[in-house]
Design a protein around this motif. Structure first.
Motif, PDB file in Angstrom:
ATOM      1  N   THR A  61      -3.022  -3.229   3.634  1.00 24.82           N
ATOM      2  CA  THR A  61      -1.678  -3.619   3.216  1.00 24.82           C
ATOM      3  C   THR A  61      -0.672  -3.267   4.304  1.00 24.82           C
ATOM      4  OG1 THR A  61      -1.306  -1.490   2.089  1.00 24.82           O
ATOM      5  CG2 THR A  61      -2.162  -3.324   0.767  1.00 24.82           C
ATOM      6  N   MET A  62       0.412  -4.012   4.324  1.00 28.17           N
ATOM      7  CA  MET A  62       1.521  -3.762   5.248  1.00 28.17           C
ATOM      8  C   MET A  62       2.793  -3.902   4.425  1.00 28.17           C
ATOM      9  SD  MET A  62       2.316  -5.681   8.872  1.00 28.17           S
ATOM     10  CE  MET A  62       0.920  -4.921   9.687  1.00 28.17           C
ATOM     11  N   ASP A  63       3.544  -2.814   4.301  1.00 26.98           N
ATOM     12  CA  ASP A  63       4.617  -2.767   3.313  1.00 26.98           C
ATOM     13  C   ASP A  63       5.946  -2.381   3.948  1.00 26.98           C
ATOM     14  OD1 ASP A  63       5.676  -2.986   0.789  1.00 26.98           O
ATOM     15  OD2 ASP A  63       4.472  -1.391  -0.104  1.00 26.98           O
ATOM     16  N   ASP A  64       7.028  -2.780   3.281  1.00 31.73           N
ATOM     17  CA  ASP A  64       8.383  -2.425   3.688  1.00 31.73           C
ATOM     18  C   ASP A  64       9.164  -2.085   2.422  1.00 31.73           C
ATOM     19  OD1 ASP A  64      11.077  -2.359   4.470  1.00 31.73           O
ATOM     20  OD2 ASP A  64      10.774  -3.845   6.039  1.00 31.73           O
TER      21      ASP A  64
ATOM     22  N   LYS B 192      -1.628  -1.439 -10.677  1.00 35.24           N
ATOM     23  CA  LYS B 192      -2.374  -2.530 -11.317  1.00 35.24           C
ATOM     24  C   LYS B 192      -3.844  -2.571 -10.927  1.00 35.24           C
ATOM     25  CE  LYS B 192       1.452  -5.506 -12.519  1.00 35.24           C
ATOM     26  NZ  LYS B 192       1.842  -6.914 -12.766  1.00 35.24           N
ATOM     27  N   GLY B 193      -4.327  -1.511 -10.294  1.00 37.29           N
ATOM     28  CA  GLY B 193      -5.758  -1.397 -10.060  1.00 37.29           C
ATOM     29  C   GLY B 193      -6.311  -2.136  -8.860  1.00 37.29           C
ATOM     30  N   TYR B 194      -5.445  -2.534  -7.933  1.00 43.53           N
ATOM     31  CA  TYR B 194      -5.928  -3.224  -6.734  1.00 43.53           C
ATOM     32  C   TYR B 194      -6.288  -2.259  -5.601  1.00 43.53           C
ATOM     33  CZ  TYR B 194      -3.883  -7.447  -8.843  1.00 43.53           C
ATOM     34  OH  TYR B 194      -3.577  -8.487  -9.692  1.00 43.53           O
ATOM     35  N   ALA B 195      -5.917  -0.994  -5.734  1.00 43.54           N
ATOM     36  CA  ALA B 195      -5.992  -0.053  -4.613  1.00 43.54           C
ATOM     37  C   ALA B 195      -7.406   0.382  -4.267  1.00 43.54           C
ATOM     38  CB  ALA B 195      -5.136   1.186  -4.906  1.00 43.54           C
ATOM     39  N   GLU B 196      -8.336   0.305  -5.202  1.00 44.83           N
ATOM     40  CA  GLU B 196      -9.651   0.903  -4.983  1.00 44.83           C
ATOM     41  C   GLU B 196     -10.401   0.282  -3.810  1.00 44.83           C
ATOM     42  OE1 GLU B 196     -10.412   3.654  -6.426  1.00 44.83           O
ATOM     43  OE2 GLU B 196      -8.532   3.512  -7.554  1.00 44.83           O
ATOM     44  N   ARG B 197     -10.221  -1.013  -3.574  1.00 46.52           N
ATOM     45  CA  ARG B 197     -10.955  -1.669  -2.490  1.00 46.52           C
ATOM     46  C   ARG B 197     -10.207  -1.603  -1.148  1.00 46.52           C
ATOM     47  NH1 ARG B 197     -11.198  -6.101   0.410  1.00 46.52           N
ATOM     48  NH2 ARG B 197     -13.207  -6.978   1.020  1.00 46.52           N
ATOM     49  N   ILE B 198      -8.916  -1.316  -1.203  1.00 49.08           N
ATOM     50  CA  ILE B 198      -8.100  -1.347   0.014  1.00 49.08           C
ATOM     51  C   ILE B 198      -8.444  -0.162   0.913  1.00 49.08           C
ATOM     52  CG2 ILE B 198      -5.733  -1.242   0.898  1.00 49.08           C
ATOM     53  CD1 ILE B 198      -4.879  -2.679  -1.719  1.00 49.08           C
ATOM     54  N   ALA B 199      -8.625  -0.431   2.197  1.00 44.46           N
ATOM     55  CA  ALA B 199      -9.083   0.598   3.144  1.00 44.46           C
ATOM     56  C   ALA B 199      -7.941   1.354   3.802  1.00 44.46           C
ATOM     57  CB  ALA B 199      -9.962  -0.045   4.221  1.00 44.46           C
ATOM     58  N   GLY B 200      -6.747   0.794   3.808  1.00 49.08           N
ATOM     59  CA  GLY B 200      -5.623   1.469   4.463  1.00 49.08           C
ATOM     60  C   GLY B 200      -4.393   0.592   4.470  1.00 49.08           C
ATOM     61  N   GLY B 201      -3.258   1.177   4.846  1.00 54.78           N
ATOM     62  CA  GLY B 201      -2.012   0.419   4.885  1.00 54.78           C
ATOM     63  C   GLY B 201      -1.012   1.034   5.831  1.00 54.78           C
ATOM     64  N   THR B 202       0.104   0.348   5.960  1.00 57.27           N
ATOM     65  CA  THR B 202       1.220   0.834   6.773  1.00 57.27           C
ATOM     66  C   THR B 202       2.498   0.709   5.957  1.00 57.27           C
ATOM     67  OG1 THR B 202       1.648  -1.342   7.764  1.00 57.27           O
ATOM     68  CG2 THR B 202       0.125   0.115   8.945  1.00 57.27           C
TER      69      THR B 202
ATOM     70  N   ARG C  26      -4.436   6.359  -3.133  1.00 61.16           N
ATOM     71  CA  ARG C  26      -5.864   6.078  -3.059  1.00 61.16           C
ATOM     72  C   ARG C  26      -6.359   5.674  -1.673  1.00 61.16           C
ATOM     73  NH1 ARG C  26      -5.955   8.918  -6.436  1.00 61.16           N
ATOM     74  NH2 ARG C  26      -6.193   8.613  -8.685  1.00 61.16           N
ATOM     75  N   TYR C  27      -5.475   5.427  -0.745  1.00 62.79           N
ATOM     76  CA  TYR C  27      -5.928   5.071   0.602  1.00 62.79           C
ATOM     77  C   TYR C  27      -4.914   5.551   1.641  1.00 62.79           C
ATOM     78  CZ  TYR C  27      -2.965   0.861  -0.200  1.00 62.79           C
ATOM     79  OH  TYR C  27      -1.955  -0.007  -0.492  1.00 62.79           O
ATOM     80  N   PRO C  28      -5.346   5.743   2.893  1.00 64.75           N
ATOM     81  CA  PRO C  28      -4.428   6.235   3.925  1.00 64.75           C
ATOM     82  C   PRO C  28      -3.355   5.206   4.255  1.00 64.75           C
ATOM     83  CG  PRO C  28      -6.519   5.580   4.910  1.00 64.75           C
ATOM     84  CD  PRO C  28      -6.712   5.518   3.424  1.00 64.75           C
ATOM     85  N   VAL C  29      -2.129   5.684   4.406  1.00 64.46           N
ATOM     86  CA  VAL C  29      -1.009   4.821   4.779  1.00 64.46           C
ATOM     87  C   VAL C  29      -0.332   5.427   6.004  1.00 64.46           C
ATOM     88  CG1 VAL C  29       1.168   3.797   4.072  1.00 64.46           C
ATOM     89  CG2 VAL C  29      -0.641   4.117   2.381  1.00 64.46           C
ATOM     90  N   ILE C  30      -0.214   4.651   7.047  1.00 70.68           N
ATOM     91  CA  ILE C  30       0.451   5.115   8.270  1.00 70.68           C
ATOM     92  C   ILE C  30       1.954   4.897   8.128  1.00 70.68           C
ATOM     93  CG2 ILE C  30       0.730   4.775  10.748  1.00 70.68           C
ATOM     94  CD1 ILE C  30      -2.178   4.133  10.954  1.00 70.68           C
ATOM     95  N   ALA C  31       2.718   5.973   8.324  1.00 69.04           N
ATOM     96  CA  ALA C  31       4.180   5.925   8.204  1.00 69.04           C
ATOM     97  C   ALA C  31       4.778   5.384   9.507  1.00 69.04           C
ATOM     98  CB  ALA C  31       4.727   7.317   7.898  1.00 69.04           C
TER      99      ALA C  31
END
Length: 412
Positions: free
Chosen positions: A120-123, A134-144, A164-169
């Motif tokens: 994921t890539m979020d702002d 909503k339960g989508y996080a289990e398969r996600i490997a990482g985000g920003t 549930r997964y690493p997120v780079i700040a």
């Protein structure tokens, strides 16, 4: 299937993207390498970002790296419809148009999550929070995460033991917050105010709520245009910094009586409320540069006003019971992205270069990082700065072996 306002705008959008790319040399260099090496081949990335020409350059760089991109906005009013149309034509799965309702906005974010993304890539945190709720996080490997508000939300999620997964700040990278937040927001906020009002800045009392990176940039740009700048703060260290930088510091209850223009930049809610608005001058202008539309209490304005009307695009007048009028810009949302075009491409170049390299890093380290909010690796930050300096024709010194040894030693 992508959903945009008008597919016929794609040609205009491509011209805008080309203009942005010409002013984003760091990200362009990374994109060329991505096209050659394909480090993201076969991956799915769900992104919630302001759909601007600069974001488009990033999305196309990720696509060139081999990823399939699913893009939703991070603000209902910040989408540039021509850019959205151009991205859809370029094969990006984009669900965005300017003026979305709240339900449409969250629908678009969930459409991206339904694509079963790897990253994921979020702002702002809406995408990441929804993934967890909503339960989508289990398969996600990482985000920003791109912005201060989002980082704070995800740190709270981590503190509650729910991340549930690493997120780079990405927001906390030096080549992001020291430039994008300060110079980018400073310039683009002034730009938004001017486009919405066409008022004179010089000579006016300009109140900035918050003296973090964003507030600092706005205060300095306003002073540079001749405004008399007041800073309000709750943090004693930042208040002291503002005072040492030569700004007048006082509580909002006092600043409310003096200000001609107010800009909130705190990341918090209820910074300007009914009690402040009641004591403002006739004609006071209210704007927000924080991520969400909660810093200026629009609810209070609606409840306390006798009437309201739109005088110009992004300029709403409220008639108060005391006969005075105050003016809200951009519905209390991000004034620099709603009333203007957001940050200049040159400064978003560094922010989005950090995004691209952070995603590549997450791919390489997949399964090895803890489910925490983690910093951008220092080497990425430095690499972005080096490429930017080179693009500007600037050369710097290097440490000699003797200097490196000296810095590693406790001896003089």
């Amino acid at each position: 299937m992508p959903k945009v306002k008008d597919e016929g705008l794609a040609g205009k959008g491509k011209d805008s993207i080309e203009w942005a790319r010409a002013h984003m040399p760091v990200l362009s260099e990374i994109a060329r390498r991505f096209l050659k090496e394909r480090p993201l081949d076969g991956l799915r990335i769900a992104a919630s970002m302001h759909v601007t020409k600069e974001t488009a350059v990033l999305m196309l760089a990720l696509r060139d790296g081999g990823a399939r991109i699913f893009l939703s906005p991070s603000n209902p009013l910040s989408t540039q419809d021509d850019v959205a149309a151009a991205l859809a034509e370029e094969g990006i799965e984009v669900y965005a148009w300017r003026g979305m309702s709240e339900s449409e906005y969250f629908w678009a974010i969930e459409e991206c999550l339904k694509a079963d993304p790897d990253f994921t890539m979020d702002d702002g945190g809406d995408l990441t929070v929804m993934a967890h709720e909503k339960g989508y996080a289990e398969r996600i490997a990482g985000g920003t995460e791109e912005t201060t508000t989002g980082v704070l939300r995800l740190m709270a999620l981590e503190r509650d033991g729910k991340l549930r997964y690493p997120v780079i700040a990405v927001n906390n990278a030096e080549t992001k917050r020291n430039f994008d937040n300060v110079y980018g927001t400073g310039q683009s906020t002034i730009d938004g105010i001017l486009r919405a009002t066409n008022i004179m800045i010089a000579g006016k009392w300009f109140v900035v709520a918050g003296y973090g990176y964003v507030g600092r940039g706005i205060a300095n740009r306003a002073r540079g245009m001749g405004a008399k700048v007041i800073v309000t703060e709750v943090d004693p260290i930042r208040a002291l910094m503002a005072a040492m930088d030569g700004f007048i510091v006082m509580p909002m209850r006092e600043a409310a009586k003096l200000g001609d223009i107010f800009v909130t930049a705190t990341g918090n809610s209820g910074v300007i409320k009914a009690e402040h608005v009641s004591s403002m001058k006739d004609g006071a202008i209210l704007a927000n540069a924080g991520h969400f539309d909660v810093e200026v209490s629009v609810k209070d304005l609606e409840l306390m006003s006798l009437a309201k009307r739109d005088l110009r695009e992004n300029l709403r007048e409220y008639l108060l019971p005391n006969g005075k009028r105050v003016y809200l810009l951009a519905e209390g949302r991000l004034v620099n992205l709603v009333a203007a075009e957001g940050h200049p491409s040159e400064v978003m170049d560094m922010s989005f270069a950090n995004q691209a390299l952070s995603i590549e890093y997450l791919v390489k380290e997949r399964g090895k990082l803890p489910a925490k909010v983690i910093p951008v690796p220092r080497w990425i930050d430095s690499e972005v700065a080096r490429i930017k300096l080179r693009s500007m024709g600037i050369e710097i010194d290097s440490l000699t072996k003797e200097q490196e040894e000296y810095l590693r030693s406790w001896r003089i």
